[in-house]
Motif scaffolding. Structure first.
Motif, mmCIF file in Angstrom:
data_model
loop_
_atom_site.group_PDB
_atom_site.id
_atom_site.type_symbol
_atom_site.label_atom_id
_atom_site.label_comp_id
_atom_site.label_asym_id
_atom_site.label_seq_id
_atom_site.Cartn_x
_atom_site.Cartn_y
_atom_site.Cartn_z
ATOM 1 N N ARG A 1 21.431 3.437 13.634
ATOM 2 C CA ARG A 1 21.088 2.440 12.630
ATOM 3 C C ARG A 1 19.964 2.941 11.735
ATOM 4 O O ARG A 1 19.038 3.609 12.200
ATOM 5 C CB ARG A 1 20.687 1.137 13.312
ATOM 6 C CG ARG A 1 21.885 0.370 13.837
ATOM 7 C CD ARG A 1 21.486 -0.885 14.556
ATOM 8 N NE ARG A 1 22.676 -1.683 14.879
ATOM 9 C CZ ARG A 1 22.658 -2.764 15.626
ATOM 10 N NH1 ARG A 1 21.517 -3.167 16.168
ATOM 11 N NH2 ARG A 1 23.772 -3.438 15.855
ATOM 12 N N GLU A 2 20.060 2.591 10.454
ATOM 13 C CA GLU A 2 19.111 3.112 9.475
ATOM 14 C C GLU A 2 18.616 2.002 8.562
ATOM 15 O O GLU A 2 19.236 0.933 8.469
ATOM 16 C CB GLU A 2 19.771 4.211 8.633
ATOM 17 C CG GLU A 2 20.195 5.433 9.418
ATOM 18 C CD GLU A 2 20.889 6.462 8.545
ATOM 19 O OE1 GLU A 2 20.707 7.655 8.780
ATOM 20 O OE2 GLU A 2 21.635 6.026 7.638
ATOM 21 N N VAL A 3 17.530 2.282 7.895
ATOM 22 C CA VAL A 3 17.014 1.419 6.827
ATOM 23 C C VAL A 3 16.780 2.292 5.603
ATOM 24 O O VAL A 3 16.630 3.517 5.716
ATOM 25 C CB VAL A 3 15.705 0.701 7.236
ATOM 26 C CG1 VAL A 3 15.958 -0.257 8.380
ATOM 27 C CG2 VAL A 3 14.627 1.704 7.595
ATOM 28 N N THR A 4 16.765 1.651 4.451
ATOM 29 C CA THR A 4 16.544 2.415 3.217
ATOM 30 C C THR A 4 15.077 2.760 3.032
ATOM 31 O O THR A 4 14.733 3.872 2.617
ATOM 32 C CB THR A 4 17.040 1.605 2.008
ATOM 33 O OG1 THR A 4 18.414 1.258 2.210
ATOM 34 C CG2 THR A 4 16.902 2.411 0.724
ATOM 35 N N ALA A 5 14.195 1.829 3.315
ATOM 36 C CA ALA A 5 12.759 2.054 3.136
ATOM 37 C C ALA A 5 11.981 1.033 3.957
ATOM 38 O O ALA A 5 12.554 0.059 4.473
ATOM 39 C CB ALA A 5 12.377 1.949 1.663
ATOM 40 N N VAL A 6 10.679 1.270 4.057
ATOM 41 C CA VAL A 6 9.778 0.340 4.733
ATOM 42 C C VAL A 6 8.576 0.106 3.825
ATOM 43 O O VAL A 6 7.938 1.063 3.370
ATOM 44 C CB VAL A 6 9.302 0.887 6.091
ATOM 45 C CG1 VAL A 6 8.428 -0.153 6.788
ATOM 46 C CG2 VAL A 6 10.488 1.267 6.971
ATOM 47 N N LEU A 7 8.294 -1.168 3.551
ATOM 48 C CA LEU A 7 7.141 -1.540 2.724
ATOM 49 C C LEU A 7 5.972 -1.823 3.649
ATOM 50 O O LEU A 7 6.097 -2.617 4.579
ATOM 51 C CB LEU A 7 7.465 -2.771 1.880
ATOM 52 C CG LEU A 7 8.757 -2.716 1.060
ATOM 53 C CD1 LEU A 7 8.971 -4.031 0.312
ATOM 54 C CD2 LEU A 7 8.731 -1.551 0.077
ATOM 55 N N LEU A 8 4.832 -1.188 3.386
ATOM 56 C CA LEU A 8 3.695 -1.278 4.292
ATOM 57 C C LEU A 8 2.471 -1.892 3.629
ATOM 58 O O LEU A 8 2.188 -1.625 2.454
ATOM 59 C CB LEU A 8 3.305 0.119 4.807
ATOM 60 C CG LEU A 8 4.354 0.910 5.577
ATOM 61 C CD1 LEU A 8 3.766 2.240 6.004
ATOM 62 C CD2 LEU A 8 4.853 0.133 6.792
ATOM 63 N N ASP B 1 0.820 -1.213 0.000
ATOM 64 C CA ASP B 1 0.000 0.000 0.000
ATOM 65 C C ASP B 1 0.852 1.259 0.000
ATOM 66 O O ASP B 1 0.532 2.228 -0.686
ATOM 67 C CB ASP B 1 -0.939 0.005 1.209
ATOM 68 C CG ASP B 1 -1.960 -1.118 1.156
ATOM 69 O OD1 ASP B 1 -2.622 -1.245 0.114
ATOM 70 O OD2 ASP B 1 -2.071 -1.871 2.131
ATOM 71 N N LEU B 2 1.923 1.244 0.772
ATOM 72 C CA LEU B 2 2.793 2.414 0.884
ATOM 73 C C LEU B 2 4.251 1.983 0.941
ATOM 74 O O LEU B 2 4.568 0.875 1.381
ATOM 75 C CB LEU B 2 2.480 3.220 2.148
ATOM 76 C CG LEU B 2 1.117 3.916 2.279
ATOM 77 C CD1 LEU B 2 1.010 4.579 3.634
ATOM 78 C CD2 LEU B 2 0.904 4.927 1.166
ATOM 79 N N VAL B 3 5.121 2.888 0.497
ATOM 80 C CA VAL B 3 6.561 2.739 0.694
ATOM 81 C C VAL B 3 7.038 3.995 1.404
ATOM 82 O O VAL B 3 6.805 5.110 0.930
ATOM 83 C CB VAL B 3 7.312 2.579 -0.638
ATOM 84 C CG1 VAL B 3 8.812 2.424 -0.375
ATOM 85 C CG2 VAL B 3 6.799 1.383 -1.406
ATOM 86 N N VAL B 4 7.687 3.822 2.546
ATOM 87 C CA VAL B 4 8.181 4.949 3.338
ATOM 88 C C VAL B 4 9.700 4.997 3.225
ATOM 89 O O VAL B 4 10.375 3.975 3.388
ATOM 90 C CB VAL B 4 7.754 4.821 4.810
ATOM 91 C CG1 VAL B 4 8.302 5.984 5.624
ATOM 92 C CG2 VAL B 4 6.238 4.763 4.921
ATOM 93 N N GLY B 5 10.222 6.187 2.933
ATOM 94 C CA GLY B 5 11.665 6.347 2.804
ATOM 95 C C GLY B 5 12.052 7.799 2.969
ATOM 96 O O GLY B 5 11.250 8.646 3.379
#
Length: 386
Positions: A206-213, A24-28
């Motif tokens: 610590r980091e992440v590139t994106a989150v798939l929701l 539904d969404l990609v957060v970055g």
């Protein structure tokens, strides 16, 4: 050209839409929404940046979200991206069939600890990696000369995915902690230069590139997109909307231009049929006149010329379909490597059948002029001239 253009347009839309519809969404990080979607889902672009790992944890706790999948990029193996994530990715069900898992294992299992890797079907086929094999990643998203290799941290293959026709076929999946662990030395150096305690800096930054929701209610997409945009330093993109814009603004005009060229080719071919059959009718005037003198009716002469035009048109359509679909079959693997588009080159749909039917009618119409001329001729005039 018509067969290949229509098939490529239909199959590319289906392939991209199938994968974009799973989330539904990609957060970055803030930037281009399309770039965020292409880099996080399709592995086709450079990420817009990173977001804090704490942002992922906050999204995971949000009651409106049914599932949150982190994505961490930074390394590759022979051009295949190494993606840090969580094993929950492999528990996703297909949006089109909730009883079917989106990903399935051909061999092995999911990763359970650091430096274990699950590879996609294309990675296994092209690299030759098997269960139990080891490999080392290279820094960066693409394979370039001089890139540093993480030789101190070899991965071990523990699972191979079945082909899904999506970008996962070209991915190498590992735990997020593996990605962080491999880059600890570099992070420690930067932390020391910044005057931060290395251990504390690693845990806090610590980091992440994106989150798939996936949301519990699809109708909350726009609401959450605006909320994330206004209240956080991150950005949210709706994959389906971004892919629609990509097709409308870029791909569709190019495909329409190619389709227009194909139509011009068909028109030129029709004119060629007219000229060819007219010349053939002129060369066979005496033959047709003899047939008339032997008792052939005008309608039989008309049917003869039209049948020849129909046979030529049908042969042309068959040969064109063979070239069009055969060319797509030959280019299928290249399309998957470049764009992540998986196509079924021999599938036909209504638009192609309608187009080919119009071409068939056009071929018959093109043969109508010489057929009418042969129909109207008197056998006595042609025999006297011969």
């Amino acid at each position: 050209m018509i067969s290949s253009v229509l098939t490529l347009r239909r199959q590319s839309e289906t392939s991209f839409s199938k994968e974009s519809g799973q989330y539904d969404l990609v957060v970055g990080a803030k930037g281009s929404p399309l770039q965020l979607v292409l880099s996080s889902i399709y592995q086709l672009d450079i990420p817009t940046g990173n977001i804090p790992y704490s942002r992922y944890l906050a999204l995971k706790k949000d009651r409106r979200i049914s599932m949150a999948i982190p994505v961490g990029l930074g390394d590759n193996y022979h051009g295949f991206r190494i993606i840090g994530t969580e094993p929950s990715l492999f528990d996703l069900t297909d949006r089109g069939d909730i009883n079917k898992k989106l990903f399935s294992f051909r061999e092995g299992r999911s990763f359970q600890q650091d430096l274990e890797a699950v590879i996609g079907a294309d990675v296994a086929r092209q690299s030759g990696l098997k269960i139990g094999d080891s490999f080392v990643g290279t820094h960066g998203l693409v394979s370039t000369a001089g890139s540093s290799q993480h030789t101190d941290f070899p991965y071990r293959v523990v699972g191979i995915l079945n082909s899904s026709g999506m970008s996962t076929d070209r991915g190498i999946y590992v735990s997020l902690s593996s990605v962080w662990r491999i880059h600890e030395k570099e992070a420690e150096i930067h932390a020391k230069l910044a005057g931060i305690d290395p251990v504390k800096g690693l845990s806090e930054n610590r980091e992440v590139t994106a989150v798939l929701l996936r949301l519990k209610a699809v109708g909350m997409r726009l609401w959450m997109t605006q909320e994330i945009q206004k209240r956080t330093e991150s950005m949210a993109a709706i994959p389906v909307n971004e892919l629609h814009r990509l097709f409308v603004r870029i791909l569709e005009p190019v495909q329409n231009a190619l389709l227009g060229i194909a139509c011009l080719v068909v028109l030129v071919s029709a004119l060629t049929i007219v000229a060819t059959f007219y010349q053939a009718a002129e060369r066979r005037r005496a033959d047709l006149a003899i047939m008339r003198a032997l008792g052939a009716h005008r309608r039989e002469i008309l049917a003869l010329v039209l049948t020849e035009a129909l046979i030529l048109t049908v042969l042309g359509i068959g040969f064109g379909m063979l070239l069009g679909h055969g060319g797509l079959y030959a280019a299928n693997q290249s399309l998957r490597n470049l764009w992540g588009v998986s196509i079924h080159p021999y599938e036909l749909d209504r638009s192609e059948l309608y187009s080919l039917s119009i071409i068939a009618v056009g071929g018959i119409i093109a043969g109508l002029l010489p057929a009418i001329l042969a129909y109207r001729r008197e056998p006595t005039d042609d025999l006297s001239k011969s």
